[in-house]
Design an enzyme around this catalytic site. Structure first.
Site, short mmCIF file in Angstrom:
data_model
loop_
_atom_site.label_atom_id
_atom_site.label_comp_id
_atom_site.label_asym_id
_atom_site.label_seq_id
_atom_site.Cartn_x
_atom_site.Cartn_y
_atom_site.Cartn_z
N GLN A 50 -14.66 -15.63 -6.76
CA GLN A 50 -13.70 -16.11 -5.76
C GLN A 50 -13.43 -17.60 -5.87
O GLN A 50 -12.42 -18.08 -5.35
CB GLN A 50 -14.19 -15.77 -4.35
CG GLN A 50 -14.21 -14.29 -4.06
CD GLN A 50 -14.81 -14.03 -2.70
OE1 GLN A 50 -16.01 -13.88 -2.57
NE2 GLN A 50 -13.96 -14.01 -1.68
N HIS A 137 -16.34 -7.96 -6.22
CA HIS A 137 -15.67 -9.17 -6.75
C HIS A 137 -16.13 -9.45 -8.18
O HIS A 137 -15.32 -9.84 -9.02
CB HIS A 137 -15.98 -10.40 -5.88
CG HIS A 137 -15.17 -10.48 -4.64
ND1 HIS A 137 -13.80 -10.61 -4.65
CD2 HIS A 137 -15.55 -10.45 -3.34
CE1 HIS A 137 -13.37 -10.66 -3.40
NE2 HIS A 137 -14.40 -10.57 -2.58
#
Length: 167
Positions: A50, A137
């Site tokens: 991220q 993720h």
């Protein structure tokens, strides 16, 4: 240092993270920066992907008072039973949106900590859901991928519009 959090539909969020070969001072500095970024956002979990670092690192703190920082390097999970739970999930990379996602409720986590020590931990509830969300993720997957194509497209269009306004 507060890092930039990538936002959906940024294609860099789809990058698959590589395992960390060795925990170094540089790794620990990234972890510290990730915590600072996560607390500032504010959020309860953040994967290195991220912040555009494609290594298998997750930071998390599920406490109300920022007193329980957790680090997961090269995390793996094993589902311990077939029970699923539905929980509202949000994401720092999909700001402002919360949707129900169904995930296994009881898992064993195996990871490496901040100082390079291997450990394992049984998890249920919020911890079990959060580790799975953050591990997605690392695989280039977002919680919106669990939603219907219609909902995902609606969220993408709203965020793209916000990005244009900010630009």
């Amino acid at each position: 240092m507060i890092l930039e959090i990538l936002e959906f539909p940024d294609p860099r969020l789809r990058t698959v993270a590589k395992p960390v070969k060795e925990v170094t001072d540089k790794t620990r500095q990234l972890i510290d920066d990730m915590f600072e970024t996560m607390y500032d956002a504010p959020g309860i979990g953040l994967a290195a992907t991220q912040v555009n670092v494609h290594e298998q690192i997750i930071v998390m703190d599920l406490s109300e008072d920022k007193s329980e920082p957790r680090v997961f390097i090269n995390p793996e999970i094993e589902v311990l039973d077939g029970d699923f739970q539905d929980m509202q999930e949000g994401c720092l990379s999909v700001p402002g949106f919360y949707e129900e996602v169904s995930r296994p409720d009881h898992v064993m986590i195996r990871a490496i900590g901040r100082d390079g020590e291997a450990y394992e931990e049984e998890a249920t509830g919020l911890l079990a859901v959060c580790i799975q969300h953050e591990m997605d993720h690392l695989k280039g997957k977002l919680f919106v991928d669990y939603l219907s194509p219609l909902k995902r497209t609606r969220i993408r269009k709203k965020l793209e519009k916000q990005h244009k306004i900010r630009a």
